[in-house]
Design a protein around this motif. Structure first.
Motif, mmCIF file in Angstrom:
data_model
loop_
_atom_site.group_PDB
_atom_site.id
_atom_site.type_symbol
_atom_site.label_atom_id
_atom_site.label_comp_id
_atom_site.label_asym_id
_atom_site.label_seq_id
_atom_site.Cartn_x
_atom_site.Cartn_y
_atom_site.Cartn_z
ATOM 1 N N GLU A 42 0.812 -1.216 0.000
ATOM 2 C CA GLU A 42 0.000 0.000 0.000
ATOM 3 C C GLU A 42 0.851 1.275 0.000
ATOM 4 O O GLU A 42 0.313 2.385 -0.061
ATOM 5 C CB GLU A 42 -0.919 0.004 1.221
ATOM 6 N N ARG A 43 2.194 1.142 0.043
ATOM 7 C CA ARG A 43 3.076 2.308 0.062
ATOM 8 C C ARG A 43 4.066 2.226 -1.100
ATOM 9 O O ARG A 43 4.343 1.142 -1.609
ATOM 10 C CB ARG A 43 3.804 2.406 1.403
ATOM 11 N N GLU A 44 4.584 3.403 -1.482
ATOM 12 C CA GLU A 44 5.449 3.437 -2.665
ATOM 13 C C GLU A 44 6.661 4.325 -2.411
ATOM 14 O O GLU A 44 6.565 5.379 -1.778
ATOM 15 C CB GLU A 44 4.668 3.970 -3.869
ATOM 16 N N ALA A 46 10.175 5.478 -4.783
ATOM 17 C CA ALA A 46 11.006 5.425 -5.994
ATOM 18 C C ALA A 46 10.476 4.393 -6.994
ATOM 19 O O ALA A 46 11.249 3.614 -7.581
ATOM 20 C CB ALA A 46 12.452 5.114 -5.625
ATOM 21 N N GLY A 47 9.165 4.379 -7.179
ATOM 22 C CA GLY A 47 8.546 3.496 -8.155
ATOM 23 C C GLY A 47 8.367 2.057 -7.705
ATOM 24 O O GLY A 47 7.865 1.214 -8.461
ATOM 25 N N LYS A 48 8.753 1.743 -6.469
ATOM 26 C CA LYS A 48 8.623 0.387 -5.940
ATOM 27 C C LYS A 48 7.602 0.391 -4.811
ATOM 28 O O LYS A 48 7.611 1.274 -3.962
ATOM 29 C CB LYS A 48 9.975 -0.122 -5.438
ATOM 30 N N ARG A 49 6.726 -0.614 -4.809
ATOM 31 C CA ARG A 49 5.705 -0.698 -3.768
ATOM 32 C C ARG A 49 6.235 -1.515 -2.587
ATOM 33 O O ARG A 49 6.998 -2.479 -2.759
ATOM 34 C CB ARG A 49 4.420 -1.310 -4.319
ATOM 35 N N TYR A 50 5.808 -1.097 -1.388
ATOM 36 C CA TYR A 50 6.246 -1.749 -0.153
ATOM 37 C C TYR A 50 5.042 -2.075 0.721
ATOM 38 O O TYR A 50 4.036 -1.360 0.716
ATOM 39 C CB TYR A 50 7.169 -0.816 0.649
ATOM 40 N N GLY A 127 10.640 7.765 3.533
ATOM 41 C CA GLY A 127 9.724 8.328 2.541
ATOM 42 C C GLY A 127 8.564 7.419 2.207
ATOM 43 O O GLY A 127 8.028 7.470 1.103
ATOM 44 N N LEU A 128 8.158 6.600 3.188
ATOM 45 C CA LEU A 128 7.070 5.642 2.970
ATOM 46 C C LEU A 128 5.812 6.008 3.753
ATOM 47 O O LEU A 128 4.970 5.159 4.029
ATOM 48 C CB LEU A 128 7.534 4.231 3.350
ATOM 49 N N GLN A 129 5.648 7.270 4.072
ATOM 50 C CA GLN A 129 4.468 7.711 4.807
ATOM 51 C C GLN A 129 3.228 7.711 3.918
ATOM 52 O O GLN A 129 3.316 7.738 2.693
ATOM 53 C CB GLN A 129 4.695 9.122 5.373
ATOM 54 N N ASN A 130 2.065 7.671 4.579
ATOM 55 C CA ASN A 130 0.795 7.866 3.880
ATOM 56 C C ASN A 130 0.033 8.990 4.577
ATOM 57 O O ASN A 130 0.549 9.639 5.483
ATOM 58 C CB ASN A 130 -0.022 6.573 3.818
ATOM 59 N N GLU A 131 -1.195 9.236 4.160
ATOM 60 C CA GLU A 131 -1.944 10.367 4.697
ATOM 61 C C GLU A 131 -2.200 10.253 6.197
ATOM 62 O O GLU A 131 -2.341 11.258 6.885
ATOM 63 C CB GLU A 131 -3.278 10.516 3.960
ATOM 64 N N GLY A 132 -2.255 9.029 6.706
ATOM 65 C CA GLY A 132 -2.538 8.827 8.125
ATOM 66 C C GLY A 132 -1.305 8.705 8.998
ATOM 67 O O GLY A 132 -1.427 8.449 10.197
ATOM 68 N N SER A 133 -0.127 8.891 8.436
ATOM 69 C CA SER A 133 1.110 8.680 9.193
ATOM 70 C C SER A 133 1.314 9.752 10.259
ATOM 71 O O SER A 133 1.094 10.941 10.006
ATOM 72 C CB SER A 133 2.316 8.678 8.249
ATOM 73 N N ASP A 134 1.757 9.305 11.439
ATOM 74 C CA ASP A 134 2.145 10.215 12.501
ATOM 75 C C ASP A 134 3.539 10.756 12.209
ATOM 76 O O ASP A 134 4.225 10.296 11.292
ATOM 77 C CB ASP A 134 2.165 9.487 13.851
#
Length: 313
Positions: A42-44, A46-50, A127-134
């Motif tokens: 669900e996270r991205e 440098a073009g790679k999903r994690y 750099g793998l944060q999303n909108e809900g990241s603290d």
């Protein structure tokens, strides 16, 4: 030799991302797996999903894929490490781009804290944060206490830094599942002053030792049973560290350790605490350990001094 400390991140040659979990690394970097490349992640970056792995899932993954790296934590051999990410590097990258980070940095700089003594860990570091990241904001060494006071002051004034509301306290309590009541939990936490909201985002002010504060590690002892007791705290300089350390005055116990963040900063020097945990014998010294499992049951620290002062007991 790779030089790392608590809350750094490291990236392996397989692009697995680990959070460093200790200051001492006798045979590889002691850490915990956090992110693994996964096309369905669900996270991205440098073009790679994690995919982000929680604690138990991470251990299952490691037991299956690198069982030789699994101890009480994950121990990554140095030859497998491609890159180390320092929390301080995230300040340089995010300042001026992330409004929330910029606001916290500006407040701390006004109190004389240099950016070299600040950092960002957690999902924002790689750099793998999303909108809900603290925001997991790091301050190193004794400057942490200056930063904590600055944040406390900022919460009492008009501006971007606000206190946590009761709904958020309930979320934190339910996530941590402590062995103390909700009211006691909030009482202790509010006094700590290291949590807040910045422009609607939850943030935590995390302590990490300065390089000068990192000394030789204490050897691992032998578990000899459990104990519930009271003791007077005689030193709490590393109460916000991981593990938290409380030097105590007690007939048997030399100091109390907490491996769960719930009881970091739980008591001040001079206060009497009630603690229940596992007794560990190291030579002639005994220490009482809290947080011997991910969600420790029957283990806690309470400041009896604080509870009595506020009329809880």
């Amino acid at each position: 030799m790779i030089k790392t400390r608590l809350r750094d991140f490291l990236i392996t040659r397989d692009d697995w991302i680990f959070a460093v979990s200790d200051y001492f690394h006798p045979h590889g970097i002691r850490s915990t797996l956090r992110y693994v490349p996964d096309d369905s992640g669900e996270r991205e970056l440098a073009g790679k999903r994690y995919k982000k792995y929680d604690f138990d899932v991470a251990f299952d993954f490691m037991r299956m894929n690198r069982p030789e790296w699994v101890e009480d934590v994950h121990v990554v051999p140095e030859e497998n490490i491609k890159e180390v990410l320092s929390p301080s590097s995230a300040i340089a990258r995010l300042y001026g781009l992330d409004k929330r980070v910029t606001e916290i940095v500006d407040i701390l700089e006004r109190e004389g804290i240099n950016r070299e003594m600040m950092g960002i860990t957690g999902s924002l570091l790689p750099g793998l944060q999303n909108e809900g990241s603290d925001i997991d904001f790091v301050v190193y060494g004794e400057k942490w206490f200056v930063a904590r006071d600055a944040i406390t002051k900022a919460k009492s004034e008009p501006g971007p830094i606000e206190d946590i509301d009761m709904d958020m306290w309930k979320n934190i309590y339910n996530k941590r599942i402590p062995e103390i009541s909700f009211d006691e939990f909030v009482l202790h936490e509010k006094r700590k002053g290291n949590r807040g909201m910045v422009d609607g985002t939850y943030f935590d002010l995390l302590f990490v030792r300065s390089w000068e504060q990192i000394k030789d590690p204490a050897p691992r002892g032998i578990d000899t049973g459990t104990m519930r007791t009271e003791a007077k705290v005689t030193n709490a300089d590393f109460a916000f560290d991981s593990p938290s350390i409380y030097k105590v005055e007690h007939d048997e116990i030399d100091h109390v350790l907490s491996y769960t963040h719930t009881y970091a900063g739980q008591a001040l020097e001079g206060e009497t605490i009630e603690v229940q945990g596992v007794v560990e014998q190291i030579g002639e010294i005994k220490r009482l350990v809290v947080g011997t499992s991910r969600e420790p049951k029957g283990e806690w620290i309470r400041s009896l001094t604080l509870l009595e002062k506020e009329g809880y007991i």
